[in-house]
Scaffold this motif. Sequence first.
Motif, mmCIF file in Angstrom:
data_model
loop_
_atom_site.group_PDB
_atom_site.id
_atom_site.type_symbol
_atom_site.label_atom_id
_atom_site.label_comp_id
_atom_site.label_asym_id
_atom_site.label_seq_id
_atom_site.Cartn_x
_atom_site.Cartn_y
_atom_site.Cartn_z
ATOM 1 N N ARG A 50 7.498 2.343 5.314
ATOM 2 C CA ARG A 50 7.059 2.559 6.682
ATOM 3 C C ARG A 50 6.085 1.454 7.083
ATOM 4 N NH1 ARG A 50 7.403 7.974 8.637
ATOM 5 N NH2 ARG A 50 5.419 7.679 9.724
ATOM 6 N N LEU A 51 6.214 1.011 8.335
ATOM 7 C CA LEU A 51 5.353 -0.055 8.834
ATOM 8 C C LEU A 51 3.881 0.352 8.765
ATOM 9 C CD1 LEU A 51 5.022 -2.790 10.219
ATOM 10 C CD2 LEU A 51 5.541 -1.687 12.403
ATOM 11 N N SER A 52 3.586 1.601 9.093
ATOM 12 C CA SER A 52 2.196 2.065 9.077
ATOM 13 C C SER A 52 1.624 2.066 7.659
ATOM 14 C CB SER A 52 2.091 3.462 9.690
ATOM 15 O OG SER A 52 2.952 4.366 9.020
ATOM 16 N N ASP A 53 2.451 2.373 6.656
ATOM 17 C CA ASP A 53 1.979 2.367 5.277
ATOM 18 C C ASP A 53 1.656 0.948 4.815
ATOM 19 O OD1 ASP A 53 2.256 5.093 5.128
ATOM 20 O OD2 ASP A 53 4.229 5.034 4.178
ATOM 21 N N VAL A 54 2.490 -0.009 5.214
ATOM 22 C CA VAL A 54 2.224 -1.409 4.876
ATOM 23 C C VAL A 54 0.926 -1.867 5.544
ATOM 24 C CG1 VAL A 54 3.049 -3.787 5.142
ATOM 25 C CG2 VAL A 54 4.643 -1.976 4.484
ATOM 26 N N ALA A 55 0.753 -1.486 6.820
ATOM 27 C CA ALA A 55 -0.461 -1.863 7.538
ATOM 28 C C ALA A 55 -1.696 -1.287 6.855
ATOM 29 C CB ALA A 55 -0.380 -1.383 8.987
ATOM 30 N N ARG A 56 -1.608 -0.026 6.450
ATOM 31 C CA ARG A 56 -2.755 0.632 5.801
ATOM 32 C C ARG A 56 -3.098 -0.073 4.484
ATOM 33 N NH1 ARG A 56 -0.719 5.110 5.745
ATOM 34 N NH2 ARG A 56 -1.706 6.044 7.576
ATOM 35 N N ALA A 57 -2.070 -0.414 3.699
ATOM 36 C CA ALA A 57 -2.303 -1.085 2.422
ATOM 37 C C ALA A 57 -2.897 -2.473 2.624
ATOM 38 C CB ALA A 57 -0.982 -1.175 1.643
ATOM 39 N N PHE A 58 -2.429 -3.155 3.660
ATOM 40 C CA PHE A 58 -2.926 -4.507 3.915
ATOM 41 C C PHE A 58 -4.388 -4.479 4.356
ATOM 42 C CE2 PHE A 58 -3.547 -8.111 6.868
ATOM 43 C CZ PHE A 58 -3.397 -9.140 5.949
ATOM 44 N N ILE A 59 -4.737 -3.540 5.218
ATOM 45 C CA ILE A 59 -6.122 -3.431 5.687
ATOM 46 C C ILE A 59 -7.059 -3.119 4.522
ATOM 47 C CG2 ILE A 59 -7.700 -2.047 7.100
ATOM 48 C CD1 ILE A 59 -5.319 -1.666 9.048
ATOM 49 N N ALA A 60 -6.616 -2.224 3.642
ATOM 50 C CA ALA A 60 -7.468 -1.789 2.532
ATOM 51 C C ALA A 60 -7.420 -2.733 1.343
ATOM 52 C CB ALA A 60 -7.050 -0.381 2.089
ATOM 53 N N ASP A 61 -6.484 -3.705 1.363
ATOM 54 C CA ASP A 61 -6.289 -4.588 0.193
ATOM 55 C C ASP A 61 -6.079 -3.767 -1.072
ATOM 56 O OD1 ASP A 61 -6.432 -7.107 1.432
ATOM 57 O OD2 ASP A 61 -8.615 -7.019 1.487
ATOM 58 N N SER A 62 -5.311 -2.690 -0.936
ATOM 59 C CA SER A 62 -5.148 -1.745 -2.042
ATOM 60 C C SER A 62 -4.014 -2.094 -2.990
ATOM 61 C CB SER A 62 -4.933 -0.336 -1.484
ATOM 62 O OG SER A 62 -3.765 -0.307 -0.663
ATOM 63 N N GLU A 63 -3.209 -3.089 -2.632
ATOM 64 C CA GLU A 63 -2.098 -3.475 -3.484
ATOM 65 C C GLU A 63 -1.651 -4.877 -3.105
ATOM 66 O OE1 GLU A 63 1.919 -1.860 -2.049
ATOM 67 O OE2 GLU A 63 0.502 -0.280 -1.420
ATOM 68 N N PRO A 64 -0.998 -5.585 -4.017
ATOM 69 C CA PRO A 64 -0.477 -6.917 -3.681
ATOM 70 C C PRO A 64 0.725 -6.799 -2.736
ATOM 71 C CG PRO A 64 0.196 -6.293 -5.892
ATOM 72 C CD PRO A 64 -0.771 -5.240 -5.443
ATOM 73 N N LEU A 65 0.760 -7.630 -1.719
ATOM 74 C CA LEU A 65 1.860 -7.647 -0.774
ATOM 75 C C LEU A 65 2.402 -9.080 -0.748
ATOM 76 C CD1 LEU A 65 0.201 -5.536 2.070
ATOM 77 C CD2 LEU A 65 1.873 -4.741 0.411
ATOM 78 N N ALA A 66 3.182 -9.388 -1.779
ATOM 79 C CA ALA A 66 3.602 -10.772 -2.013
ATOM 80 C C ALA A 66 4.367 -11.373 -0.842
ATOM 81 C CB ALA A 66 4.454 -10.832 -3.279
ATOM 82 N N GLY A 67 5.128 -10.559 -0.147
ATOM 83 C CA GLY A 67 5.920 -11.072 0.974
ATOM 84 C C GLY A 67 5.093 -11.508 2.150
ATOM 85 N N LEU A 68 3.814 -11.147 2.157
ATOM 86 C CA LEU A 68 2.915 -11.562 3.239
ATOM 87 C C LEU A 68 2.067 -12.764 2.832
ATOM 88 C CD1 LEU A 68 1.721 -8.073 4.526
ATOM 89 C CD2 LEU A 68 3.394 -9.580 5.554
ATOM 90 N N GLY A 69 2.415 -13.361 1.732
ATOM 91 C CA GLY A 69 1.742 -14.593 1.337
ATOM 92 C C GLY A 69 0.555 -14.395 0.427
ATOM 93 N N PHE A 70 0.504 -13.235 -0.230
ATOM 94 C CA PHE A 70 -0.623 -12.976 -1.135
ATOM 95 C C PHE A 70 -0.115 -12.656 -2.528
ATOM 96 C CE2 PHE A 70 -1.901 -11.797 3.119
ATOM 97 C CZ PHE A 70 -3.040 -12.547 3.263
ATOM 98 N N ARG B 49 -0.301 3.241 15.319
ATOM 99 C CA ARG B 49 -0.399 2.054 16.160
ATOM 100 C C ARG B 49 -1.760 1.374 15.982
ATOM 101 N NH1 ARG B 49 3.246 -1.241 18.720
ATOM 102 N NH2 ARG B 49 1.854 -2.892 19.336
ATOM 103 N N VAL B 50 -2.816 2.179 15.863
ATOM 104 C CA VAL B 50 -4.152 1.615 15.653
ATOM 105 C C VAL B 50 -4.189 0.835 14.341
ATOM 106 C CG1 VAL B 50 -6.568 2.181 15.225
ATOM 107 C CG2 VAL B 50 -5.310 3.369 17.033
ATOM 108 N N LEU B 51 -3.617 1.417 13.284
ATOM 109 C CA LEU B 51 -3.568 0.734 11.993
ATOM 110 C C LEU B 51 -2.805 -0.582 12.092
ATOM 111 C CD1 LEU B 51 -2.795 3.636 9.488
ATOM 112 C CD2 LEU B 51 -4.859 2.242 9.533
ATOM 113 N N ILE B 52 -1.678 -0.541 12.780
ATOM 114 C CA ILE B 52 -0.837 -1.731 12.893
ATOM 115 C C ILE B 52 -1.557 -2.825 13.664
ATOM 116 C CG2 ILE B 52 1.309 -2.621 13.900
ATOM 117 C CD1 ILE B 52 2.479 0.246 13.278
#
Length: 238
Positions: free
Chosen positions: A218-238, A183-186
């Motif tokens: 998993r939602l938490s995994d997506v949140a972790r990747a987004f915070i760290a900018d560790s991978e492209p997340l095209a569906g989020l506009g990047f 939840r904190v990550l999200i």
Amino acid sequence: MNEQLLAKTFVELADNLVADFDLIDFLRLLTDRCVGMLDASAAGVLLADRDGKLRVMAASDEQVRVLELFQLQNDQGPCLECFRTGAPVIIPDLTREVDRWPRFVTAAHRSGFGAVQALPMRLRDETVGALNLFRAAPGPFDPPATLIAQALADVATISLLQQRTAQRSTVLNEQLQTALNSRVLIEQAKGKLAERQGIDMEQAFSALRGYARSHNRRLSDVARAFIADSEPLAGLGF
């Protein structure tokens, strides 16, 4: 009431935890369906952590999440009472409860809520949290809808507890602690996405959740990747 959606919801709540699961998304499903089917303006879920302290684990929108946090911070309100007693707390008109919960009633009215019912998430003598339904207009709650809401809470509680073994408390507490960390990550990811995209927190959560579901992650995994900018997340506009 949409009977097909109701039946689908019971199946989803019963089956969601059979294998690996995302507890935050599971509880958000519960709140969203309560709002969609039961004439509630908003819904939230509080669960106890390993120390027995209540935490806000899901909310149908940002406004009710803040109100739930307000209850916890001020140690007053129907949802806390429901958890502590293990019994439903049904308040058709919050204006009549000013003496009982003065700070909470003021905050609820400021948030646009005039009535609330808090239903225990309980299995036999063990209460693990509360499902809280808020309504804008005061007035009596529909008894059949209340029974359905309690049934949804019961099914969700059974699902939460179904994988426990002899060390069932340890298993559950580890599960909830993992969810709290997620939840904190999200929340961090929501804030970052909201600021970057110029959107509100609820829109940011919907975007993260939508990406996770469409990519079977998993939602938490997506949140972790987004915070760290560790991978492209095209569906989020990047």
